[in-house]
Motif scaffolding. Structure first.
Motif, PDB file in Angstrom:
ATOM      1  N   CYS A  27      49.567  36.869  48.099  1.00  0.00           N
ATOM      2  CA  CYS A  27      49.351  38.272  47.733  1.00  0.00           C
ATOM      3  C   CYS A  27      49.946  38.548  46.355  1.00  0.00           C
ATOM      4  N   GLN A  28      51.140  38.025  46.124  1.00  0.00           N
ATOM      5  CA  GLN A  28      51.782  38.210  44.822  1.00  0.00           C
ATOM      6  C   GLN A  28      50.989  37.516  43.720  1.00  0.00           C
ATOM      7  N   SER A  29      50.461  36.329  44.009  1.00  0.00           N
ATOM      8  CA  SER A  29      49.651  35.614  43.020  1.00  0.00           C
ATOM      9  C   SER A  29      48.382  36.392  42.698  1.00  0.00           C
ATOM     10  N   ALA A  30      47.756  36.959  43.721  1.00  0.00           N
ATOM     11  CA  ALA A  30      46.542  37.755  43.509  1.00  0.00           C
ATOM     12  C   ALA A  30      46.864  38.981  42.655  1.00  0.00           C
ATOM     13  N   GLU A  31      47.969  39.632  42.946  1.00  0.00           N
ATOM     14  CA  GLU A  31      48.362  40.807  42.174  1.00  0.00           C
ATOM     15  C   GLU A  31      48.621  40.435  40.715  1.00  0.00           C
ATOM     16  N   HIS A  32      49.287  39.320  40.467  1.00  0.00           N
ATOM     17  CA  HIS A  32      49.550  38.882  39.089  1.00  0.00           C
ATOM     18  C   HIS A  32      48.241  38.576  38.353  1.00  0.00           C
ATOM     19  N   LEU A  33      47.321  37.904  39.017  1.00  0.00           N
ATOM     20  CA  LEU A  33      46.035  37.601  38.393  1.00  0.00           C
ATOM     21  C   LEU A  33      45.288  38.880  38.043  1.00  0.00           C
ATOM     22  N   LEU A  34      45.248  39.815  38.967  1.00  0.00           N
ATOM     23  CA  LEU A  34      44.547  41.082  38.711  1.00  0.00           C
ATOM     24  C   LEU A  34      45.197  41.852  37.571  1.00  0.00           C
ATOM     25  N   LYS A  91      44.265  40.554  34.308  1.00  0.00           N
ATOM     26  CA  LYS A  91      42.884  40.925  33.994  1.00  0.00           C
ATOM     27  C   LYS A  91      42.765  42.399  33.611  1.00  0.00           C
ATOM     28  N   GLY A  92      43.892  43.111  33.591  1.00  0.00           N
ATOM     29  CA  GLY A  92      43.885  44.497  33.150  1.00  0.00           C
ATOM     30  C   GLY A  92      43.818  45.534  34.253  1.00  0.00           C
ATOM     31  N   VAL A  93      43.933  45.109  35.500  1.00  0.00           N
ATOM     32  CA  VAL A  93      43.921  46.067  36.605  1.00  0.00           C
ATOM     33  C   VAL A  93      45.297  46.740  36.649  1.00  0.00           C
ATOM     34  N   ALA A  94      45.329  48.025  36.343  1.00  0.00           N
ATOM     35  CA  ALA A  94      46.594  48.746  36.272  1.00  0.00           C
ATOM     36  C   ALA A  94      47.063  49.218  37.644  1.00  0.00           C
ATOM     37  N   ILE A 107      36.925  44.621  45.578  1.00  0.00           N
ATOM     38  CA  ILE A 107      36.688  45.163  44.241  1.00  0.00           C
ATOM     39  C   ILE A 107      35.571  46.170  44.426  1.00  0.00           C
ATOM     40  N   GLY A 108      35.925  47.439  44.287  1.00  0.00           N
ATOM     41  CA  GLY A 108      34.994  48.485  44.695  1.00  0.00           C
ATOM     42  C   GLY A 108      34.776  48.333  46.198  1.00  0.00           C
ATOM     43  N   ASP A 109      33.522  48.302  46.617  1.00  0.00           N
ATOM     44  CA  ASP A 109      33.187  48.124  48.031  1.00  0.00           C
ATOM     45  C   ASP A 109      32.946  46.665  48.390  1.00  0.00           C
ATOM     46  N   LEU A 110      33.015  45.775  47.404  1.00  0.00           N
ATOM     47  CA  LEU A 110      32.722  44.360  47.618  1.00  0.00           C
ATOM     48  C   LEU A 110      33.957  43.601  48.096  1.00  0.00           C
ATOM     49  N   HIS A 111      33.852  42.983  49.259  1.00  0.00           N
ATOM     50  CA  HIS A 111      34.936  42.133  49.761  1.00  0.00           C
ATOM     51  C   HIS A 111      34.813  40.783  49.071  1.00  0.00           C
ATOM     52  N   VAL A 112      35.808  40.429  48.248  1.00  0.00           N
ATOM     53  CA  VAL A 112      35.745  39.158  47.531  1.00  0.00           C
ATOM     54  C   VAL A 112      36.502  38.058  48.249  1.00  0.00           C
ATOM     55  N   GLY A 113      37.322  38.415  49.258  1.00  0.00           N
ATOM     56  CA  GLY A 113      38.042  37.410  50.019  1.00  0.00           C
ATOM     57  C   GLY A 113      39.511  37.394  49.685  1.00  0.00           C
ATOM     58  N   GLY A 114      40.108  36.200  49.797  1.00  0.00           N
ATOM     59  CA  GLY A 114      41.532  36.031  49.554  1.00  0.00           C
ATOM     60  C   GLY A 114      41.822  35.548  48.144  1.00  0.00           C
ATOM     61  N   PHE A 115      43.052  35.085  47.934  1.00  0.00           N
ATOM     62  CA  PHE A 115      43.454  34.652  46.598  1.00  0.00           C
ATOM     63  C   PHE A 115      42.604  33.493  46.081  1.00  0.00           C
ATOM     64  N   ASP A 116      42.339  32.499  46.923  1.00  0.00           N
ATOM     65  CA  ASP A 116      41.535  31.353  46.483  1.00  0.00           C
ATOM     66  C   ASP A 116      40.151  31.798  46.025  1.00  0.00           C
ATOM     67  N   ASP A 117      39.566  32.745  46.746  1.00  0.00           N
ATOM     68  CA  ASP A 117      38.254  33.276  46.373  1.00  0.00           C
ATOM     69  C   ASP A 117      38.331  34.028  45.046  1.00  0.00           C
ATOM     70  N   LEU A 118      39.385  34.815  44.877  1.00  0.00           N
ATOM     71  CA  LEU A 118      39.585  35.564  43.638  1.00  0.00           C
ATOM     72  C   LEU A 118      39.754  34.612  42.455  1.00  0.00           C
ATOM     73  N   ALA A 119      40.568  33.578  42.632  1.00  0.00           N
ATOM     74  CA  ALA A 119      40.803  32.599  41.564  1.00  0.00           C
ATOM     75  C   ALA A 119      39.510  31.849  41.231  1.00  0.00           C
ATOM     76  N   ALA A 120      38.699  31.554  42.242  1.00  0.00           N
ATOM     77  CA  ALA A 120      37.426  30.863  42.001  1.00  0.00           C
ATOM     78  C   ALA A 120      36.473  31.756  41.201  1.00  0.00           C
TER      79      ALA A 120
END
Length: 85
Positions: free
Chosen positions: A15-22, A25-28, A59-72
């Motif tokens: 979760c922390q890794s996903a937050e750092h990546l976002l 990417k400029g997600v405030a 992201i919006g209404d789109l479920h992108v998955g977990g951290f691995d999915d986000l990183a991919a």
């Protein structure tokens, strides 16, 4: 930038890794739903995603998955497009 919601828990490294990546990417602002502190949140997450582990990222209404999915998505060059739509 589109709204980002993340089902998360306080002790989750992914979760922390996903937050750092976002944030890189400029997600405030990330609407975090802490499944370990909010009664019923994990059940709601499981109904929406069919998954029981965190993080689960929308992201919006789109479920992108977990951290691995986000990183991919980021590695494939598709994350910026999703965030800026």
């Amino acid at each position: 930038m589109v709204n980002v919601t993340m089902y998360s828990s306080k002790s989750c490294g992914y979760c922390q890794s996903a937050e750092h990546l976002l944030k890189r990417k400029g997600v405030a602002l990330i609407d975090k739903i802490l499944v370990d502190q909010m009664p019923g949140a994990r059940e709601t997450m499981m109904q929406k995603t069919g998954r029981r582990t965190v993080p689960q990222i929308f992201i919006g209404d789109l479920h992108v998955g977990g951290f691995d999915d986000l990183a991919a998505l980021d590695k494939a060059g598709k994350l910026d497009e999703l965030l800026n739509n």
